[in-house]
Design a protein around this motif. Sequence first.
Motif, PDB file in Angstrom:
ATOM      1  N   MET A   1       0.818  -1.191   0.000  1.00  0.00           N
ATOM      2  CA  MET A   1       0.000   0.000   0.000  1.00  0.00           C
ATOM      3  C   MET A   1       0.865   1.261   0.000  1.00  0.00           C
ATOM      4  N   ASN A   2       2.097   1.152   0.454  1.00  0.00           N
ATOM      5  CA  ASN A   2       2.987   2.302   0.524  1.00  0.00           C
ATOM      6  C   ASN A   2       3.232   2.902  -0.857  1.00  0.00           C
ATOM      7  N   ILE A   3       3.338   2.058  -1.881  1.00  0.00           N
ATOM      8  CA  ILE A   3       3.583   2.566  -3.227  1.00  0.00           C
ATOM      9  C   ILE A   3       2.400   3.388  -3.715  1.00  0.00           C
ATOM     10  N   LEU A   4       1.182   2.953  -3.409  1.00  0.00           N
ATOM     11  CA  LEU A   4       0.003   3.725  -3.805  1.00  0.00           C
ATOM     12  C   LEU A   4      -0.034   5.079  -3.097  1.00  0.00           C
ATOM     13  N   GLN A   5       0.364   5.092  -1.854  1.00  0.00           N
ATOM     14  CA  GLN A   5       0.411   6.355  -1.115  1.00  0.00           C
ATOM     15  C   GLN A   5       1.471   7.275  -1.713  1.00  0.00           C
ATOM     16  N   ASN A   6       2.609   6.722  -2.095  1.00  0.00           N
ATOM     17  CA  ASN A   6       3.663   7.529  -2.721  1.00  0.00           C
ATOM     18  C   ASN A   6       3.200   8.098  -4.064  1.00  0.00           C
ATOM     19  N   ILE A   7       2.505   7.289  -4.845  1.00  0.00           N
ATOM     20  CA  ILE A   7       1.979   7.759  -6.123  1.00  0.00           C
ATOM     21  C   ILE A   7       0.966   8.876  -5.888  1.00  0.00           C
ATOM     22  N   HIS A   8       0.087   8.683  -4.915  1.00  0.00           N
ATOM     23  CA  HIS A   8      -0.919   9.705  -4.619  1.00  0.00           C
ATOM     24  C   HIS A   8      -0.247  11.003  -4.149  1.00  0.00           C
ATOM     25  N   THR A   9       0.749  10.899  -3.309  1.00  0.00           N
ATOM     26  CA  THR A   9       1.459  12.091  -2.838  1.00  0.00           C
ATOM     27  C   THR A   9       2.107  12.830  -4.001  1.00  0.00           C
ATOM     28  N   PHE A  10       2.779  12.088  -4.875  1.00  0.00           N
ATOM     29  CA  PHE A  10       3.385  12.692  -6.065  1.00  0.00           C
ATOM     30  C   PHE A  10       2.318  13.342  -6.936  1.00  0.00           C
ATOM     31  N   ASP A  11       1.194  12.652  -7.113  1.00  0.00           N
ATOM     32  CA  ASP A  11       0.094  13.160  -7.923  1.00  0.00           C
ATOM     33  C   ASP A  11      -0.446  14.475  -7.371  1.00  0.00           C
ATOM     34  N   VAL A  12      -0.656  14.522  -6.068  1.00  0.00           N
ATOM     35  CA  VAL A  12      -1.182  15.736  -5.432  1.00  0.00           C
ATOM     36  C   VAL A  12      -0.190  16.885  -5.583  1.00  0.00           C
ATOM     37  N   GLN A  13       1.086  16.621  -5.354  1.00  0.00           N
ATOM     38  CA  GLN A  13       2.103  17.671  -5.506  1.00  0.00           C
ATOM     39  C   GLN A  13       2.162  18.175  -6.947  1.00  0.00           C
ATOM     40  N   THR A  14       2.107  17.280  -7.892  1.00  0.00           N
ATOM     41  CA  THR A  14       2.137  17.667  -9.303  1.00  0.00           C
ATOM     42  C   THR A  14       0.867  18.430  -9.676  1.00  0.00           C
ATOM     43  N   PHE A  15      -0.259  17.982  -9.164  1.00  0.00           N
ATOM     44  CA  PHE A  15      -1.529  18.662  -9.412  1.00  0.00           C
ATOM     45  C   PHE A  15      -1.460  20.102  -8.906  1.00  0.00           C
ATOM     46  N   TYR A  16      -0.979  20.301  -7.681  1.00  0.00           N
ATOM     47  CA  TYR A  16      -0.866  21.652  -7.133  1.00  0.00           C
ATOM     48  C   TYR A  16       0.127  22.495  -7.927  1.00  0.00           C
ATOM     49  N   TRP A  17       1.167  21.870  -8.478  1.00  0.00           N
ATOM     50  CA  TRP A  17       2.099  22.600  -9.326  1.00  0.00           C
ATOM     51  C   TRP A  17       1.366  23.153 -10.552  1.00  0.00           C
ATOM     52  N   PHE A  18       0.518  22.310 -11.171  1.00  0.00           N
ATOM     53  CA  PHE A  18      -0.279  22.774 -12.300  1.00  0.00           C
ATOM     54  C   PHE A  18      -1.191  23.927 -11.894  1.00  0.00           C
ATOM     55  N   MET A  19      -1.809  23.813 -10.744  1.00  0.00           N
ATOM     56  CA  MET A  19      -2.752  24.832 -10.296  1.00  0.00           C
ATOM     57  C   MET A  19      -2.059  26.148  -9.933  1.00  0.00           C
ATOM     58  N   ALA A  20      -0.777  26.113  -9.668  1.00  0.00           N
ATOM     59  CA  ALA A  20      -0.045  27.315  -9.264  1.00  0.00           C
ATOM     60  C   ALA A  20       0.544  28.081 -10.451  1.00  0.00           C
ATOM     61  N   ARG A  21       0.263  27.667 -11.664  1.00  0.00           N
ATOM     62  CA  ARG A  21       0.842  28.333 -12.828  1.00  0.00           C
ATOM     63  C   ARG A  21       0.331  29.757 -12.942  1.00  0.00           C
ATOM     64  N   LYS A  22       1.191  30.638 -13.381  1.00  0.00           N
ATOM     65  CA  LYS A  22       0.917  32.072 -13.465  1.00  0.00           C
ATOM     66  C   LYS A  22      -0.307  32.371 -14.337  1.00  0.00           C
ATOM     67  N   HIS A  23      -0.444  31.687 -15.447  1.00  0.00           N
ATOM     68  CA  HIS A  23      -1.520  31.960 -16.395  1.00  0.00           C
ATOM     69  C   HIS A  23      -2.624  30.909 -16.318  1.00  0.00           C
ATOM     70  N   ARG A  24      -2.877  30.415 -15.120  1.00  0.00           N
ATOM     71  CA  ARG A  24      -3.844  29.341 -14.961  1.00  0.00           C
ATOM     72  C   ARG A  24      -5.242  29.723 -15.448  1.00  0.00           C
ATOM     73  N   ALA A  25      -5.676  30.947 -15.215  1.00  0.00           N
ATOM     74  CA  ALA A  25      -7.020  31.353 -15.641  1.00  0.00           C
ATOM     75  C   ALA A  25      -7.156  31.264 -17.160  1.00  0.00           C
ATOM     76  N   ARG A  26      -6.141  31.723 -17.887  1.00  0.00           N
ATOM     77  CA  ARG A  26      -6.166  31.641 -19.344  1.00  0.00           C
ATOM     78  C   ARG A  26      -6.099  30.178 -19.781  1.00  0.00           C
ATOM     79  N   LEU A  27      -5.240  29.409 -19.126  1.00  0.00           N
ATOM     80  CA  LEU A  27      -5.116  27.991 -19.472  1.00  0.00           C
ATOM     81  C   LEU A  27      -6.423  27.251 -19.217  1.00  0.00           C
ATOM     82  N   THR A  28      -7.152  27.655 -18.199  1.00  0.00           N
ATOM     83  CA  THR A  28      -8.438  27.030 -17.895  1.00  0.00           C
ATOM     84  C   THR A  28      -9.450  27.342 -18.993  1.00  0.00           C
TER      85      THR A  28
END
Length: 171
Positions: A1-28
């Motif tokens: 189960m640890n690998i799934l938790q690691n994948i989820h943690t990476f996914d959440v961090q990457t997701f927040y990176w996408f959401m923090a982009r400067k031009h996110r409103a335009r990209l949306t």
Amino acid sequence: MNILQNIHTFDVQTFYWFMARKHRARLTRIGRAISFTADGPLYVAAAIIFWIAGYDTLVAVLVFGFLLERIVYFVLKRGFKRNRPADALDDFCSFIIPSDQFSFPSGHTSGAFFIAYCLSEWFPSVNMMLYFWAANVGLSRIFLGVHFPTDTVIGALLGIACAAFMIGLLV
């Protein structure tokens, strides 16, 4: 189960990176338009056009391949039951209302890569454009806040696998 938790943690961090982009409103805004192209009705219209144009084998691959892709997609979606970002993250709301409850895999991305692979087999001169579009469909689903990055990666692999299988079977 640890690998799934690691994948989820990476996914959440990457997701927040996408959401923090400067031009996110335009990209949306752009993402809504790109995502719309992979909603499904345009696939039906394309299949009809290809059928009228005499690409019967391509149409058979598209129809039977999409049936296979949708079956596998629904099995995975119901089997994994992964919550979408808005349900999994306390401080996030998506920019659109998704058509179903679960996130994994991305059906829009799967469909886009399925189409890109199939059409690239018949029209190789436009394969770069098709894969660019498909990749942007996957990115749009992340920027719209309805999928984590791995949802789109697995969606892309699912679409490609179903297309390759059906082409191998019917061509």
